[in-house]
Write a protein that holds these residues in place. Sequence first.
Motif, short mmCIF file in Angstrom:
data_model
loop_
_atom_site.label_atom_id
_atom_site.label_comp_id
_atom_site.label_asym_id
_atom_site.label_seq_id
_atom_site.Cartn_x
_atom_site.Cartn_y
_atom_site.Cartn_z
N LEU A 188 0.96 -1.35 -0.17
CA LEU A 188 -0.03 0.20 0.08
C LEU A 188 0.82 1.28 -0.02
O LEU A 188 0.60 2.19 -0.78
N THR A 189 1.94 1.27 0.83
CA THR A 189 2.83 2.43 1.03
C THR A 189 3.58 2.74 -0.40
O THR A 189 3.40 3.76 -0.77
N ALA A 190 3.99 1.75 -0.92
CA ALA A 190 4.59 1.75 -2.22
C ALA A 190 3.81 2.00 -3.37
O ALA A 190 4.20 3.06 -4.10
N THR A 191 2.73 1.71 -3.60
CA THR A 191 1.96 1.95 -4.63
C THR A 191 1.13 3.31 -4.43
O THR A 191 1.01 3.87 -5.28
N ASN A 192 0.89 3.82 -3.30
CA ASN A 192 0.39 5.02 -2.96
C ASN A 192 1.45 6.11 -3.41
O ASN A 192 1.23 7.04 -4.12
N ALA A 193 2.72 5.79 -2.91
CA ALA A 193 3.95 6.80 -3.34
C ALA A 193 3.81 6.83 -5.08
O ALA A 193 4.02 8.01 -5.54
N ALA A 194 3.88 5.76 -5.71
CA ALA A 194 3.88 5.69 -7.02
C ALA A 194 2.85 6.43 -7.77
O ALA A 194 2.75 7.42 -8.82
N LEU A 195 1.57 6.19 -7.23
CA LEU A 195 0.38 7.19 -7.47
C LEU A 195 0.56 8.52 -7.32
O LEU A 195 0.28 9.35 -8.21
N ALA A 228 -5.81 11.04 -5.84
CA ALA A 228 -5.27 9.90 -5.57
C ALA A 228 -6.50 9.19 -5.16
O ALA A 228 -6.56 7.99 -5.32
N ASP A 229 -7.32 9.48 -4.13
CA ASP A 229 -8.44 8.80 -3.60
C ASP A 229 -9.46 8.23 -4.52
O ASP A 229 -10.11 7.43 -4.39
N LEU A 230 -9.33 8.96 -5.65
CA LEU A 230 -10.35 8.47 -6.76
C LEU A 230 -9.67 7.27 -7.50
O LEU A 230 -10.64 6.39 -8.21
N TYR A 231 -8.65 6.93 -7.31
CA TYR A 231 -7.98 5.54 -8.14
C TYR A 231 -7.41 4.80 -7.00
O TYR A 231 -7.18 3.64 -7.51
N LYS A 232 -7.44 4.93 -5.71
CA LYS A 232 -6.54 4.09 -4.84
C LYS A 232 -7.31 2.54 -4.95
O LYS A 232 -6.75 1.61 -4.52
N GLU A 233 -8.67 2.66 -4.85
CA GLU A 233 -9.16 1.40 -4.76
C GLU A 233 -8.77 0.36 -5.70
O GLU A 233 -8.45 -0.85 -5.31
N HIS A 234 -8.70 0.52 -6.93
CA HIS A 234 -8.34 -0.44 -7.76
C HIS A 234 -6.80 -0.53 -7.88
O HIS A 234 -5.90 -1.47 -7.88
N LEU A 235 -6.06 0.71 -8.02
CA LEU A 235 -4.63 0.67 -8.13
C LEU A 235 -3.90 0.58 -6.96
O LEU A 235 -2.49 0.06 -7.04
N CYS A 236 -4.30 0.87 -5.80
CA CYS A 236 -3.52 0.45 -4.68
C CYS A 236 -4.18 -0.67 -3.52
O CYS A 236 -3.28 -1.69 -3.23
#
Length: 291
Positions: A188-195, A228-236
Amino acid sequence: MADGQRLLLKITRETLPQVKDRYPFLYLERGRLEVDDSSVKWIDATGQVLPLPVATLNCLMLGPGTSVTHEAVKTTVAANCSLSWVGEDCLLFYAAGHLPTADSRNLKQQIALASNPADSLEVARAMYATRFPDADLQGKTLKEMMGMEGYRVKQLYQAKAEEYKVGWAGRNFTPGNFQLSDVTNQILTATNAALYGILCAVVHSMGYSPHIGFIHSGSPLPFIYDMADLYKEHLCIDLAFQQTSDLAGRYDRAKVSAAFRERAVEMDLLAVVSRDITTLLWLDNARRRRK
């Protein structure tokens, strides 16, 4: 990594923007940006020389292995094309060069909406409506909507844990101590940072500010966190639980990065972000003013 797994494609003569179009950004890596006969040229790692139509670009994103001459910066800026320094495929964002003569139209629109309490709340409501289309948000305050979001996100974490049969004790991250978290939290931390990196690059390239938000506040990048909150469900979030299951509980940076890229490419993230920002900060506002 194959081009099919890349978020941004390699620049060739065939993929260069046409003079008739104006592109938000162009991503470059492993090469040199310089000027020849007053024209900006890109020399890639194979020695191929490509003239860049900087007058048709909002931003050049310089990735790993790039170098740029002082004259190239001067010529690029004179054409009202900004520069950003990013990691591979924009998964990290380092810095941006701001033009002294840049068009401030988008930034002024963002400031105008954020400084008007009614308009700011309307943008926040539109963001929540994008994520929760079935929720009744009419007349809700920002605090009430944030409370609804917190409850839904906790439910989402638990639902994903059950779906992928992964143990879950809650979101946990200690800055500077990445290894102390469990594998799901590490992903979660890594993908959040990438996003966040991708969003910073896109927001800068479109002439908006990452520092002017509508939901988040008191943080370095509130608008980035809003988007970021718009895309986190799927991407992260979904990816984190799916990868935890697939990796059998052992964090693998390369596999996580590849999985994130694959999802970002599949959903055409760059185009989606550009469209969503325009919709939230311009089209919705235009509709409000026509009422």
